[in-house]
Design a protein around this motif. Structure first.
Motif, short mmCIF file in Angstrom:
data_model
loop_
_atom_site.label_atom_id
_atom_site.label_comp_id
_atom_site.label_asym_id
_atom_site.label_seq_id
_atom_site.Cartn_x
_atom_site.Cartn_y
_atom_site.Cartn_z
N UNK A 168 4.11 2.94 45.22
CA UNK A 168 4.90 2.22 46.22
C UNK A 168 4.01 1.37 47.13
N UNK A 169 4.60 0.37 47.79
CA UNK A 169 3.82 -0.55 48.61
C UNK A 169 3.15 0.17 49.79
N UNK A 170 2.02 -0.36 50.21
CA UNK A 170 1.33 0.12 51.42
C UNK A 170 1.50 -0.89 52.55
N UNK A 171 1.24 -2.15 52.25
CA UNK A 171 1.29 -3.20 53.28
C UNK A 171 2.66 -3.87 53.31
N UNK A 172 3.13 -4.26 54.49
CA UNK A 172 4.37 -5.04 54.55
C UNK A 172 4.25 -6.33 53.74
N UNK A 173 5.33 -6.73 53.11
CA UNK A 173 5.31 -7.91 52.25
C UNK A 173 4.82 -9.16 52.98
N UNK A 174 5.12 -9.27 54.27
CA UNK A 174 4.78 -10.48 55.02
C UNK A 174 3.33 -10.52 55.49
N UNK A 175 2.57 -9.47 55.22
CA UNK A 175 1.22 -9.35 55.79
C UNK A 175 0.34 -10.55 55.46
N UNK A 176 0.42 -11.06 54.24
CA UNK A 176 -0.41 -12.20 53.87
C UNK A 176 -0.07 -13.43 54.70
N UNK A 177 1.19 -13.55 55.11
CA UNK A 177 1.60 -14.69 55.92
C UNK A 177 1.14 -14.54 57.36
N UNK A 178 0.86 -13.33 57.80
CA UNK A 178 0.46 -13.09 59.19
C UNK A 178 -1.02 -13.34 59.43
N UNK A 179 -1.79 -13.53 58.38
CA UNK A 179 -3.24 -13.73 58.54
C UNK A 179 -3.52 -14.94 59.43
N UNK A 180 -4.48 -14.76 60.32
CA UNK A 180 -4.86 -15.84 61.24
C UNK A 180 -6.25 -16.34 60.84
N UNK A 181 -6.39 -17.66 60.75
CA UNK A 181 -7.67 -18.24 60.32
C UNK A 181 -8.68 -18.17 61.44
N UNK B 294 -18.90 -18.20 52.07
CA UNK B 294 -17.73 -17.66 51.37
C UNK B 294 -17.00 -16.75 52.35
N UNK B 295 -15.79 -17.12 52.71
CA UNK B 295 -15.03 -16.36 53.70
C UNK B 295 -14.17 -15.31 53.00
N UNK B 296 -14.28 -14.06 53.47
CA UNK B 296 -13.47 -12.97 52.93
C UNK B 296 -12.69 -12.33 54.07
N UNK C 183 -1.76 -2.80 62.10
CA UNK C 183 -2.20 -3.67 61.00
C UNK C 183 -3.17 -4.69 61.58
N UNK C 184 -4.38 -4.74 61.02
CA UNK C 184 -5.38 -5.70 61.49
C UNK C 184 -5.93 -6.49 60.31
N UNK C 185 -6.57 -7.60 60.63
CA UNK C 185 -7.36 -8.31 59.63
C UNK C 185 -8.83 -8.19 60.04
N UNK C 186 -9.70 -8.16 59.05
CA UNK C 186 -11.14 -8.03 59.29
C UNK C 186 -11.88 -9.13 58.56
N UNK C 187 -12.93 -9.59 59.18
CA UNK C 187 -13.82 -10.58 58.57
C UNK C 187 -15.25 -10.10 58.78
N UNK C 188 -16.05 -10.16 57.73
CA UNK C 188 -17.39 -9.60 57.77
C UNK C 188 -18.46 -10.67 57.86
N UNK C 189 -19.47 -10.40 58.69
CA UNK C 189 -20.67 -11.23 58.68
C UNK C 189 -21.72 -10.66 57.73
N UNK C 190 -21.55 -9.39 57.39
CA UNK C 190 -22.46 -8.70 56.48
C UNK C 190 -21.63 -7.94 55.46
N UNK C 191 -22.26 -7.48 54.40
CA UNK C 191 -21.51 -6.81 53.34
C UNK C 191 -22.09 -5.46 52.99
N UNK C 192 -22.13 -4.56 53.96
CA UNK C 192 -22.67 -3.22 53.72
C UNK C 192 -21.64 -2.32 53.03
N UNK C 193 -22.14 -1.37 52.26
CA UNK C 193 -21.27 -0.42 51.59
C UNK C 193 -20.41 0.31 52.61
N UNK C 194 -19.09 0.34 52.37
CA UNK C 194 -18.10 1.02 53.22
C UNK C 194 -18.08 0.46 54.65
#
Length: 307
Positions: A294-307, A168-170, A227-238
């Motif tokens: 009010x918004x935090x992230x730029x509206x286009x942020x979801x489009x900028x995600x890289x697979x 499951x990719x997050x 602005x960065x994207x993060x992907x986890x190999x583990x799911x530790x608190x915080x």
């Protein structure tokens, strides 16, 4: 694949690719179901083949009608309580919900009613589904975005395993203080409890293994933020909060871990959840819209995600 719900039953018309496999093989090998629940299904005689009690070790044929009692009514396990929630995906087996800020994933006390689990229970109840609410993963109270829920124990166990095996990719979006070096990187540092703070975590040599991959999406030099994207190999608190703080780039707004003020919460959003549905083999991809006002992230942020 022909899989439908009929009352308490999940009905599967056996496809050609499952010709000559047994029920036992389907549950254990194809679906990778949990031993305990498979044993309970057998004990309860909860599996039928072509309307009759099934021989679990007899090969099935293409076109056979397999029925399994998965959809039994259960207590919700939490108090149903109305809150507006954003459903990103739903079928008979699972649902994905877009969590707002300021809401816990689940109650810490039986009397709590202001969590996402309470809201999901109310939603299910309003739709005539009496299911034990089972979250597959969590988000911090002030982190927003997609959370996966299972509707019955068998699918929950499969999804738990998929999460553990990174099927499951997050993908998270984060705004961090400073201009991070390089376009991408990996932080692999163990995380444990902070002895001096009841809810805080820290990098600790005796902690649990934790791995965070990050990639730069956009820089904001005038604000000294990235602005960065993060992907986890583990799911530790915080995990994301601790790891980014440990390299000198805490989340903007994350005062607990040294972030500078700027937003009403830490700038972290579970933006995308992707997996192959364990029963239907469909690819499920959920993008979670931003909920902050009010918004935090730029509206286009979801489009900028890289697979």
């Amino acid at each position: 694949m022909n899989i439908i719900r009929k009352g308490e039953l999940l009905e599967v018309i056996i496809p050609a690719k499952w010709n000559q496999i047994t029920i036992d093989q389907l549950l254990r090998e194809v679906w990778s179901g949990p031993k305990k629940q498979i044993h309970q299904l057998r004990t309860d005689k909860a599996v039928l083949l072509n309307g009759e009690q099934a021989n679990w070790h007899f090969p099935m044929s293409t076109g056979d009608r397999l029925q399994i009692k998965f959809f039994l009514e259960k207590d919700f396990g939490v108090i149903p309580s109305f809150h507006n929630i954003d459903i990103l995906y739903e079928d008979d087996h699972l649902l994905v919900v877009n969590k707002p800020a300021g809401m816990d994933t689940h109650p810490n006390e039986p009397t709590e009613v202001n969590t996402l689990a309470n809201a999901v229970a109310f939603y299910l109840q309003a739709n005539g589904e009496f299911r034990k609410v089972q979250h597959i993963h969590r988000l911090d109270q002030n982190t927003t975005g997609a959370i996966l829920f299972a509707k019955y124990p068998f699918i929950a166990a499969i999804l738990d395993r998929m999460l553990e095996q990174r099927e499951i990719s997050r993908i998270y979006l984060a705004i961090i203080d400073g201009m991070i070096k390089g376009k991408k990187g990996t932080i692999q540092k163990p995380i444990g409890r902070d002895r001096h703070h009841p809810t805080k975590r820290r990098v600790s040599p005796t902690g649990q293994n934790a791995v965070t991959h990050y990639q730069v999406l956009k820089t904001f030099p005038n604000q000294n933020r990235t602005l960065i994207q993060c992907k986890l190999d583990t799911g530790r608190t915080h995990q994301i909060r601790v790891h980014l703080s440990s390299i000198g780039h805490p989340l903007t707004g994350d005062l607990l871990y040294g972030g500078k003020p700027g937003y009403s919460r830490q700038a972290l959003h579970a933006a995308m959840l992707t997996f192959i549905h364990p029963l239907t083999n469909e690819k499920i991809e959920c993008r979670a819209p931003f909920l902050d006002e009010p918004p935090i992230f730029p509206d286009q942020s979801l489009e900028w995600i890289k697979r």
